[in-house]
Design an enzyme around this catalytic site. Structure first.
Site, PDB file in Angstrom:
ATOM      1  N   HIS A  94     -57.329 -65.969 -12.980  1.00  0.00           N
ATOM      2  CA  HIS A  94     -57.640 -66.086 -11.551  1.00  0.00           C
ATOM      3  C   HIS A  94     -58.821 -65.172 -11.232  1.00  0.00           C
ATOM      4  O   HIS A  94     -58.669 -63.960 -11.179  1.00  0.00           O
ATOM      5  CB  HIS A  94     -56.373 -65.679 -10.772  1.00  0.00           C
ATOM      6  CG  HIS A  94     -56.531 -65.677  -9.288  1.00  0.00           C
ATOM      7  ND1 HIS A  94     -55.594 -65.082  -8.461  1.00  0.00           N
ATOM      8  CD2 HIS A  94     -57.477 -66.196  -8.473  1.00  0.00           C
ATOM      9  CE1 HIS A  94     -55.978 -65.230  -7.211  1.00  0.00           C
ATOM     10  NE2 HIS A  94     -57.107 -65.893  -7.178  1.00  0.00           N
ATOM     11  N   SER A 143     -47.617 -62.373 -13.251  1.00  0.00           N
ATOM     12  CA  SER A 143     -48.936 -61.753 -13.163  1.00  0.00           C
ATOM     13  C   SER A 143     -48.898 -60.372 -13.794  1.00  0.00           C
ATOM     14  O   SER A 143     -48.135 -59.503 -13.359  1.00  0.00           O
ATOM     15  CB  SER A 143     -49.369 -61.635 -11.703  1.00  0.00           C
ATOM     16  OG  SER A 143     -50.458 -60.739 -11.614  1.00  0.00           O
ATOM     17  N   MET A 196     -53.441 -69.310  -1.896  1.00  0.00           N
ATOM     18  CA  MET A 196     -53.029 -67.905  -1.816  1.00  0.00           C
ATOM     19  C   MET A 196     -52.008 -67.743  -0.693  1.00  0.00           C
ATOM     20  O   MET A 196     -52.212 -68.207   0.429  1.00  0.00           O
ATOM     21  CB  MET A 196     -54.235 -67.002  -1.553  1.00  0.00           C
ATOM     22  CG  MET A 196     -55.199 -66.866  -2.712  1.00  0.00           C
ATOM     23  SD  MET A 196     -54.462 -66.289  -4.259  1.00  0.00           S
ATOM     24  CE  MET A 196     -53.823 -64.672  -3.817  1.00  0.00           C
ATOM     25  N   GLY A 252     -45.806 -61.474  -9.500  1.00  0.00           N
ATOM     26  CA  GLY A 252     -46.152 -60.177 -10.073  1.00  0.00           C
ATOM     27  C   GLY A 252     -44.981 -59.229  -9.978  1.00  0.00           C
ATOM     28  O   GLY A 252     -44.184 -59.097 -10.911  1.00  0.00           O
ATOM     29  N   SER A 253     -44.853 -58.574  -8.824  1.00  0.00           N
ATOM     30  CA  SER A 253     -43.782 -57.584  -8.668  1.00  0.00           C
ATOM     31  C   SER A 253     -42.398 -58.176  -8.871  1.00  0.00           C
ATOM     32  O   SER A 253     -41.538 -57.529  -9.484  1.00  0.00           O
ATOM     33  CB  SER A 253     -43.831 -56.923  -7.296  1.00  0.00           C
ATOM     34  OG  SER A 253     -44.930 -57.304  -6.554  1.00  0.00           O
ATOM     35  N   ASP A 281     -55.275 -61.525 -13.291  1.00  0.00           N
ATOM     36  CA  ASP A 281     -56.051 -61.343 -12.071  1.00  0.00           C
ATOM     37  C   ASP A 281     -57.317 -60.542 -12.337  1.00  0.00           C
ATOM     38  O   ASP A 281     -57.255 -59.375 -12.723  1.00  0.00           O
ATOM     39  CB  ASP A 281     -55.207 -60.607 -11.027  1.00  0.00           C
ATOM     40  CG  ASP A 281     -54.134 -61.507 -10.447  1.00  0.00           C
ATOM     41  OD1 ASP A 281     -54.481 -62.591  -9.945  1.00  0.00           O
ATOM     42  OD2 ASP A 281     -52.946 -61.137 -10.508  1.00  0.00           O
ATOM     43  N   GLY A 322     -56.219 -59.511  -3.627  1.00  0.00           N
ATOM     44  CA  GLY A 322     -56.692 -58.150  -3.875  1.00  0.00           C
ATOM     45  C   GLY A 322     -55.621 -57.198  -4.372  1.00  0.00           C
ATOM     46  O   GLY A 322     -55.906 -56.308  -5.161  1.00  0.00           O
ATOM     47  N   PHE A 323     -54.393 -57.415  -3.923  1.00  0.00           N
ATOM     48  CA  PHE A 323     -53.334 -56.473  -4.286  1.00  0.00           C
ATOM     49  C   PHE A 323     -52.012 -57.196  -4.500  1.00  0.00           C
ATOM     50  O   PHE A 323     -51.733 -58.193  -3.841  1.00  0.00           O
ATOM     51  CB  PHE A 323     -53.148 -55.425  -3.178  1.00  0.00           C
ATOM     52  CG  PHE A 323     -54.388 -54.618  -2.937  1.00  0.00           C
ATOM     53  CD1 PHE A 323     -54.647 -53.466  -3.670  1.00  0.00           C
ATOM     54  CD2 PHE A 323     -55.326 -55.033  -1.997  1.00  0.00           C
ATOM     55  CE1 PHE A 323     -55.814 -52.733  -3.464  1.00  0.00           C
ATOM     56  CE2 PHE A 323     -56.498 -54.316  -1.784  1.00  0.00           C
ATOM     57  CZ  PHE A 323     -56.738 -53.159  -2.523  1.00  0.00           C
ATOM     58  N   GLY A 324     -51.211 -56.640  -5.410  1.00  0.00           N
ATOM     59  CA  GLY A 324     -49.853 -57.139  -5.599  1.00  0.00           C
ATOM     60  C   GLY A 324     -48.936 -56.513  -4.558  1.00  0.00           C
ATOM     61  O   GLY A 324     -49.341 -55.625  -3.798  1.00  0.00           O
ATOM     62  N   GLY A 325     -47.701 -57.002  -4.511  1.00  0.00           N
ATOM     63  CA  GLY A 325     -46.681 -56.374  -3.682  1.00  0.00           C
ATOM     64  C   GLY A 325     -46.786 -56.612  -2.189  1.00  0.00           C
ATOM     65  O   GLY A 325     -46.211 -55.873  -1.405  1.00  0.00           O
ATOM     66  N   HIS A 358     -50.395 -65.000 -15.981  1.00  0.00           N
ATOM     67  CA  HIS A 358     -51.417 -64.999 -14.923  1.00  0.00           C
ATOM     68  C   HIS A 358     -52.222 -63.708 -15.002  1.00  0.00           C
ATOM     69  O   HIS A 358     -51.670 -62.608 -15.021  1.00  0.00           O
ATOM     70  CB  HIS A 358     -50.726 -65.119 -13.561  1.00  0.00           C
ATOM     71  CG  HIS A 358     -51.652 -65.258 -12.396  1.00  0.00           C
ATOM     72  ND1 HIS A 358     -52.212 -66.458 -12.018  1.00  0.00           N
ATOM     73  CD2 HIS A 358     -52.106 -64.345 -11.504  1.00  0.00           C
ATOM     74  CE1 HIS A 358     -52.973 -66.277 -10.948  1.00  0.00           C
ATOM     75  NE2 HIS A 358     -52.928 -64.982 -10.613  1.00  0.00           N
ATOM     76  N   MET A 411     -61.199 -63.499  -8.908  1.00  0.00           N
ATOM     77  CA  MET A 411     -61.486 -63.100  -7.520  1.00  0.00           C
ATOM     78  C   MET A 411     -62.812 -62.360  -7.567  1.00  0.00           C
ATOM     79  O   MET A 411     -62.883 -61.136  -7.427  1.00  0.00           O
ATOM     80  CB  MET A 411     -60.348 -62.217  -6.997  1.00  0.00           C
ATOM     81  CG  MET A 411     -59.083 -63.017  -6.697  1.00  0.00           C
ATOM     82  SD  MET A 411     -57.611 -62.000  -6.586  1.00  0.00           S
ATOM     83  CE  MET A 411     -57.148 -61.938  -8.323  1.00  0.00           C
ATOM     84  N   MET A 415     -60.712 -58.994 -10.684  1.00  0.00           N
ATOM     85  CA  MET A 415     -61.277 -58.620  -9.376  1.00  0.00           C
ATOM     86  C   MET A 415     -62.542 -57.789  -9.579  1.00  0.00           C
ATOM     87  O   MET A 415     -62.592 -56.939 -10.473  1.00  0.00           O
ATOM     88  CB  MET A 415     -60.267 -57.770  -8.605  1.00  0.00           C
ATOM     89  CG  MET A 415     -58.907 -58.417  -8.451  1.00  0.00           C
ATOM     90  SD  MET A 415     -57.791 -57.300  -7.608  1.00  0.00           S
ATOM     91  CE  MET A 415     -56.246 -58.217  -7.753  1.00  0.00           C
ATOM     92  N   ASP A 461     -49.633 -68.000  -5.048  1.00  0.00           N
ATOM     93  CA  ASP A 461     -49.808 -66.656  -5.612  1.00  0.00           C
ATOM     94  C   ASP A 461     -49.729 -65.636  -4.481  1.00  0.00           C
ATOM     95  O   ASP A 461     -50.529 -65.689  -3.548  1.00  0.00           O
ATOM     96  CB  ASP A 461     -51.183 -66.615  -6.296  1.00  0.00           C
ATOM     97  CG  ASP A 461     -51.476 -65.289  -6.976  1.00  0.00           C
ATOM     98  OD1 ASP A 461     -50.585 -64.421  -7.033  1.00  0.00           O
ATOM     99  OD2 ASP A 461     -52.619 -65.140  -7.455  1.00  0.00           O
ATOM    100  N   GLY A 462     -48.747 -64.729  -4.612  1.00  0.00           N
ATOM    101  CA  GLY A 462     -48.628 -63.647  -3.654  1.00  0.00           C
ATOM    102  C   GLY A 462     -47.300 -63.660  -2.920  1.00  0.00           C
ATOM    103  O   GLY A 462     -46.992 -64.606  -2.213  1.00  0.00           O
ATOM    104  N   GLY A 463     -46.512 -62.621  -3.150  1.00  0.00           N
ATOM    105  CA  GLY A 463     -45.251 -62.479  -2.428  1.00  0.00           C
ATOM    106  C   GLY A 463     -44.174 -63.474  -2.824  1.00  0.00           C
ATOM    107  O   GLY A 463     -43.210 -63.678  -2.084  1.00  0.00           O
TER     108      GLY A 463
HETATM  109  C1  DX5 Z   1     -53.223 -60.851  -5.656  1.00  0.00           C
HETATM  110  C2  DX5 Z   1     -53.096 -61.449  -7.023  1.00  0.00           C
HETATM  111  C3  DX5 Z   1     -51.725 -61.798  -7.412  1.00  0.00           C
HETATM  112  C4  DX5 Z   1     -50.756 -60.647  -7.506  1.00  0.00           C
HETATM  113  C5  DX5 Z   1     -49.433 -61.145  -7.002  1.00  0.00           C
HETATM  114  O1  DX5 Z   1     -54.554 -60.813  -5.288  1.00  0.00           O
HETATM  115  O2  DX5 Z   1     -53.869 -62.638  -7.102  1.00  0.00           O
HETATM  116  O3  DX5 Z   1     -51.688 -62.564  -8.602  1.00  0.00           O
HETATM  117  O4  DX5 Z   1     -50.602 -60.165  -8.807  1.00  0.00           O
HETATM  118  O5  DX5 Z   1     -48.549 -60.104  -6.942  1.00  0.00           O
HETATM  119  P1  DX5 Z   1     -47.154 -60.198  -6.186  1.00  0.00           P
HETATM  120  O6  DX5 Z   1     -46.351 -61.268  -6.864  1.00  0.00           O
HETATM  121  O7  DX5 Z   1     -46.585 -58.831  -6.374  1.00  0.00           O
HETATM  122  O8  DX5 Z   1     -47.432 -60.527  -4.744  1.00  0.00           O
HETATM  123 ZN    ZN Z   2     -53.604 -64.018  -8.858  1.00  0.00          ZN
END
Ligand code: DX5
Ligand code: ZN
Length: 224
Positions: A65, A7, A138, A198-199, A34, A143-146, A32, A67, A36, A176-178
């Site tokens: 994606h 991402s 999800m 992502g991270s 994102d 909404g947020f990475g990490g 990917h 959102m 928003m 997607d996420g974590g």
């Molecule tokens: C969160 C995004 C994700 C995000 C994942 O709303 O949809 O795609 O980038 O980031 P990580 O892998 O850091 O959880």
């Molecule tokens: Zn995403």
């Protein structure tokens, strides 16, 4: 083979061309993206012009994606901008409008996909199983990475795999996420085909090795 979709939310936004080139050079499968709107989720990221700009500098599939609230308003523009896969959220509009938006995406030659937030029951996806090429579960609140991976979402992917095998076996499941080196084996065990990272991707010491690890079909216990 499981796929990895890094991402770009975790990339340097001042240098996205380098980020997508890096994703390709390290052997990852998709990019990917994102999107928003500050309404469906409490954050604002990037939109149509950025997808169009990325389309010009990469031949990797763009996994977009959305959102955003009432995605039916914008799916045509994202398809035109060059998305290969376009995911909308089940919670973002009425059931009827979500159906219409998914059909519109397919009519424009793009893979339609639907996503659910962690609090949405998997049963809510039943009316859409035949209409999509991908379902995104999800594993964090969007909404947020990490954020931390929500293990309780894995029950959903396992149930989904069973349903899809019966009615739409080609449909892939994405999370997607974590997702990182610790959580991706659990995803694979629960029928997930595509992992967004992502991270974990952008912070990996050796990104190419991380990509290979995520793509491995068989589970291994050793640290990658
Ligand atoms: C969160 C995004 C994700 C995000 C994942 O709303 O949809 O795609 O980038 O980031 P990580 O892998 O850091 O959880
Ligand atoms: Zn995403």
């Amino acid at each position: 083979m499981p796929k990895i979709a890094p991402s770009i939310l975790a990339a340097d936004f001042a240098n996205l061309e380098a980020a997508v080139q890096n994703i390709k050079d390290n052997g990852a499968d998709w990019v990917h993206v994102d999107v928003m709107d500050g309404l469906f989720v409490p954050n604002i990221s990037i939109g149509i012009p950025v997808v169009a700009a990325l389309r010009k500098v990469t031949d990797l599939p763009l996994d977009v994606h959305l959102m955003i609230t009432r995605p039916i308003r914008y799916v045509g523009k994202f398809c035109d901008a060059g998305a290969d896969w376009l995911t909308i959220h089940l919670e973002a509009d009425t059931e009827e409008n979500i159906h219409v938006a998914l059909r519109l995406i397919r009519s424009l030659g793009v893979h339609p996909a639907i996503s659910i937030k962690p609090s949405t029951p998997v049963e809510a996806l039943k009316p859409f199983l035949n209409e999509v090429d991908m379902i995104l579960v999800m594993t964090v609140e969007p909404g947020f990475g990490g954020q931390k991976f929500m293990y309780d979402q894995m029950a959903k992917t396992k149930v989904l795999r069973g349903w899809l095998d019966a009615v739409n076996p080609e449909c892939v499941i994405e999370v997607d996420g974590g997702v990182d080196k610790y959580t991706c084996p659990i995803c694979k065990e629960h029928g997930v085909d595509v992992m967004v990272t992502g991270s974990a991707y952008f912070k990996a010491e050796d990104r190419a090795q991380f990509v290979k690890y995520v793509q491995q079909p068989i589970l291994i216990n050793e640290d990658y």
